[in-house]
Enzyme design. Structure first.
Site, short mmCIF file in Angstrom:
data_model
loop_
_atom_site.label_atom_id
_atom_site.label_comp_id
_atom_site.label_asym_id
_atom_site.label_seq_id
_atom_site.Cartn_x
_atom_site.Cartn_y
_atom_site.Cartn_z
CE LYS A 55 -9.53 1.90 5.92
NZ LYS A 55 -9.27 1.71 4.49
CD GLN A 101 -10.94 -0.33 1.87
OE1 GLN A 101 -11.08 0.55 2.70
NE2 GLN A 101 -9.86 -1.08 1.81
CG ASP A 113 -6.42 6.19 1.45
OD1 ASP A 113 -6.11 5.93 2.63
OD2 ASP A 113 -7.30 5.56 0.81
#
Ligand code: NAD
Length: 283
Positions: free
Chosen positions: A53, A97, A120
Site C-alpha cells: 500500500k 491494517q 476502507d
C-alpha cells in the site's frame, strides 16, 4: 472461451487516473492527499500488505504516513493515535491494517475513525450510506469488483446476481452495490442449501467464500460473468504452493467473462484504496 477480465490492466488505468487527480490537486496548491497507515504488531502477511500500500501511494503521489506500533499496544493508546489522526488536517485517509492483536477490539477502533477519513469504508456511517445509496466511502474490494464488472456489463437492470459469502468486507457491500444497480441479488453463505442450483440462475456470480474451487463449471449459466474474489494458497502434491480462487478456473469456459486468480480482483483493491484517499481529500 470466456474473456479474461484483466484486473492488472484495469487497476493500472485507475491508478493513472488517481495520479492525474493528485497532480491536479498539487498544481492547484492544495497539496498531495495524505494517507495514514497504522500497523500494530508484526504479522508477516500484514507487513506485506502495508508495504504494498505504501509503495503504491508513492507511485501516484499520495503522501503516506506509516505508524508502526508494538504488538502489545494498549487499546487506549491506539484510540489516542486515531483521535490525533482524525484531528490532523494533513491526514485525509486512515487505514488500520487488520487483524489487530487480541487485546484490541477491532470494532471499537474502526468506529473511532472519522467517517470522512475512513478509506476502507468499514465505519458504520459509511456502511449505512452504502445501504441507503447516499454516497460515502465504499470498501475497496467490492468497489474493485464493480469496476471489473463495468468493463463487461453495460446495463445491470434486472440481472440475477448471486454473491457467495456474506462478510462485512466483501459479500454484504458487493450485494448492496449490485442492488443499487437494480440487480436481483441473492446473498449466499456457508449455511445456504442447494448452492449449485442458486448459482445456476445467476447472470453475475461474485464468489467471496475463501473456499478453493468451490464453484464448478456446471454451476455457471452460459454467458454469465464471474468475479472470483477468493484467494487461498494451496499446497500441491509436489510440495509447491499456488494461489487458487473460489471458482474452478479450468471449468469456466462457458462463462462470458471471468476474473483470473491472481491478477483479477486482487490488484483492484489497492488501486481503489488510492482512489478512495483522493475522494476523501477532495470532499
Ligand atoms: P470471510 O471468511 O470473512 O467470509 C467468508 C464467507 O463465505 C462467509 O460468509 C461464509 O459463510 C461464506 N462461505 C465460506 N465457505 C463457504 C462455502 N463452502 N459455501 C458457501 N459459502 C461459504 O472471508 P472474506 O474476508 O469475505 O474473504 C473471502 C475470500 O476473499 C478470501 O479468500 C479472501 O482471501 C478473499 N479476499 C480477497 C481480497 C482481494 O483483494 N482480492 C480482499 C478481501 C478478501
Amino acid at each position: 472461451m470466456a474473456t479474461l477480465i484483466d484486473g492488472k490492466a484495469i487497476a493500472r488505468a485507475l491508478s493513472q487516473t488517481t495520479a492525474q487527480a493528485v497532480a491536479g490537486m498539487v498544481a492547484q496548491g492544495r497539496g498531495a492527499p495524505g494517507l495514514a497507515v497504522v500497523l500494530v504488531g508484526n504479522d508477516p502477511a500484514s507487513e506485506v500488505y502495508v508495504g504494498r500500500k505504501i509503495s503504491q501511494c508513492a507511485k501516484v503521489g499520495i503522501h503516506s504516513i506509516e505508524h508502526r506500533l508494538p504488538a502489545d499496544t494498549a487499546q487506549a493508546d491506539l484510540l489516542a493515535l486515531i483521535a490525533a489522526l482524525n484531528a490532523d488536517p494533513g491526514v485525509h485517509g486512515i487505514l488500520v491494517q487488520l487483524p489487530l492483536p487480541a487485546q484490541i477490539d477491532a470494532g471499537k477502533v474502526l468506529d473511532a475513525i472519522d467517517p470522512a477519513k475512513d478509506v476502507d469504508g468499514f465505519h458504520p456511517v459509511n456502511v449505512g450510506r452504502l445501504s441507503t445509496g447516499t454516497g460515502g466511502l465504499v470498501p475497496c474490494t467490492p468497489l474493485g469488483c464493480m469496476m471489473l464488472l463495468d468493463t463487461v456489463i453495460d446495463n445491470y437492470r434486472g440481472l440475477d446476481a448471486v454473491v457467495i459469502g456474506k462478510s462485512n468486507i466483501v459479500g454484504k457491500p458487493v450485494a448492496m452495490l449490485l442492488l443499487e444497480r437494480e440487480c436481483t441479488v441473492t446473498v449466499t453463505h456457508i449455511a445456504t442449501q442447494g448452492l449449485p442450483d442458486i448459482v445456476r440462475k445467476a447472470d453475475i456470480v461474485v464468489a467471496a467464500a475463501g473456499a478453493p474451487e468451490l464453484v464448478k463449471g456446471d454451476w455457471i449459466k452460459p454467458g454469465a460473468v464471474v468475479i472470483d474474489v477468493g484467494i487461498t494458497r494451496v499446497t500441491q502434491p509436489d510440495g509447491t504452493t499456488r494461489l487458487v480462487g473460489d471458482c474452478a478456473a479450468a471449468e469456466m469456459d462457458h462463462a462470458r467473462a471471468v476474473t483470473p486468480v491472481p491478477g483479477g480482483v486482487g490488484p483492484m483493491t489497492i488501486a481503489c484504496l488510492l482512489a478512495n484517499t483522493v475522494q476523501a481529500a477532495q470532499a
